[in-house]
Write a protein that holds these residues in place. Structure first.
Motif, short mmCIF file in Angstrom:
data_model
loop_
_atom_site.label_atom_id
_atom_site.label_comp_id
_atom_site.label_asym_id
_atom_site.label_seq_id
_atom_site.Cartn_x
_atom_site.Cartn_y
_atom_site.Cartn_z
N GLY A 76 2.55 1.85 -3.47
CA GLY A 76 1.67 2.16 -4.58
C GLY A 76 2.06 1.40 -5.84
N ASN A 87 0.28 10.84 2.55
CA ASN A 87 0.38 9.47 3.06
C ASN A 87 1.72 9.22 3.74
N ASP A 133 -5.71 2.79 -5.35
CA ASP A 133 -5.04 4.06 -5.60
C ASP A 133 -5.98 4.97 -6.37
N LEU A 146 0.82 -1.20 0.00
CA LEU A 146 0.00 0.00 0.00
C LEU A 146 0.85 1.25 0.00
N LEU A 147 1.95 1.22 0.73
CA LEU A 147 2.80 2.40 0.83
C LEU A 147 3.54 2.68 -0.47
N MET A 159 1.73 11.00 7.10
CA MET A 159 0.88 10.33 8.08
C MET A 159 1.53 9.05 8.59
N VAL A 160 2.15 8.28 7.68
CA VAL A 160 2.83 7.06 8.11
C VAL A 160 3.99 7.39 9.04
N HIS A 219 -1.37 13.89 -2.60
CA HIS A 219 -2.01 12.80 -1.88
C HIS A 219 -0.97 11.82 -1.32
N HIS A 220 0.01 11.45 -2.14
CA HIS A 220 1.02 10.51 -1.69
C HIS A 220 1.98 11.15 -0.69
#
Length: 288
Positions: free
Chosen positions: A28, A65, A45, A25-26, A68-69, A61-62
């Motif tokens: 992509g 992410n 995605d 997921l990370l 946030m991670v 957006h990425h």
């Protein structure tokens, strides 16, 4: 003991599997990436961007992410540090410290830096969205309950048509996705700045095109405007994104991006195929 070892092995396999999913997921990977112009099964995605605005939104957006991670991992590390270092066994005599200047400065400055890191690319996206380049083509979009209509200016033929949901055998023969195909398509040239003026004839609708990176409300009595420049030929699908009534789910949008030559051929055919616009009244608001 055997049961404990089995549970440990199951936990280990679950942990490894979860880590693999998280890594996918990370990063992509292509397996989770959406296709161009329409959603994909098991999509994880955003759809592939085909405009400058959509590309900037995709990258932003990425970036969010990643931030946030990073925050989640930092909090997890701090939580584990507190659990293992400051428990009753490790610290039988707890510290009575109530203030720490370095920590207090850090947990004030770090969030400010994070917000700045988010704000800079966010403002860049807004600047691109709100810029007002000179239009190569104007198209007026009108939402109805429950279909869309499109009007093209006199410069390209001065015609209008309705776009309804393509159903049944017609949809199957078209090869287009179910509930996303229309009987008539909005056609625009590639690498040209297209401005759309959006309104509604009855209730509020919303003209949304994920691959173009925007949606815009269609409000009765009001004219909203947006622009895009599609950088890749193809057929792109969207839907009404405002809950507008009984057949809200059956208001798809289809935009076909073609070469200049194909666009000229299409407009020549559209002049005779579709209804002509009444030239007695102004149909388009003035725009650059």
């Amino acid at each position: 003991m055997g049961m404990a070892r089995a549970q440990h092995r199951r936990f280990g396999r679950s942990f490894v599997g979860g880590a693999a999913i998280a890594a996918a997921l990370l990063t992509g990977t292509a397996a989770f990436a959406a296709g161009t112009g329409q959603p994909e099964p098991w999509q994880m995605d955003l759809q592939k961007p085909v405009t400058e605005v959509a590309t900037e939104i995709y990258n932003f957006h990425h970036l969010l992410n990643v931030i946030m991670v990073g925050i989640v991992l930092l909090v997890l590390v701090l939580l584990l540090l507190v659990i293992f270092r400051f428990n009753e066994r490790s610290q039988p005599n707890p510290s009575r410290t109530t203030h720490n200047t370095i920590l207090e400065v850090a947990w004030t400055v770090v969030p400010v830096l994070i917000l700045v890191a988010i704000a800079i690319p966010s403002f860049r996206v807004l600047r691109t969205q709100l810029s007002d380049p000179k239009a190569d083509l104007m198209v007026k979009v009108i939402g109805h309950a429950w279909y869309w209509s499109y009007e093209y200016p006199q410069e390209v033929g001065g015609f209008k048509f309705d776009a309804n949901l393509l159903e049944g055998e017609d949809q199957e023969k078209s090869g287009q996705p179910k509930l996303l195909a229309t009987d008539n398509e909005m056609v625009v040239p590639v690498n040209k700045i297209v401005k759309i003026q959006v309104t509604a004839a009855d209730v509020m609708h919303s003209w949304a095109m994920p691959s173009f990176g925007f949606k815009i409300d269609a409000i009765p009595g009001r004219l909203n405007q947006f622009w895009f420049k599609a950088e890749r030929e193809g057929t792109y699908h969207g839907q009404c994104s405002e809950l507008c009534g009984q057949r809200h789910a059956y208001m798809p949008i289809t935009v076909r991006v073609v070469s200049d030559e194909a666009f000229q051929a299409w407009t020549a055919e559209a002049k005779t195929k579709f209804a002509r616009i009444d030239t007695s009244g102004a149909k388009f608001a003035s725009a650059r």
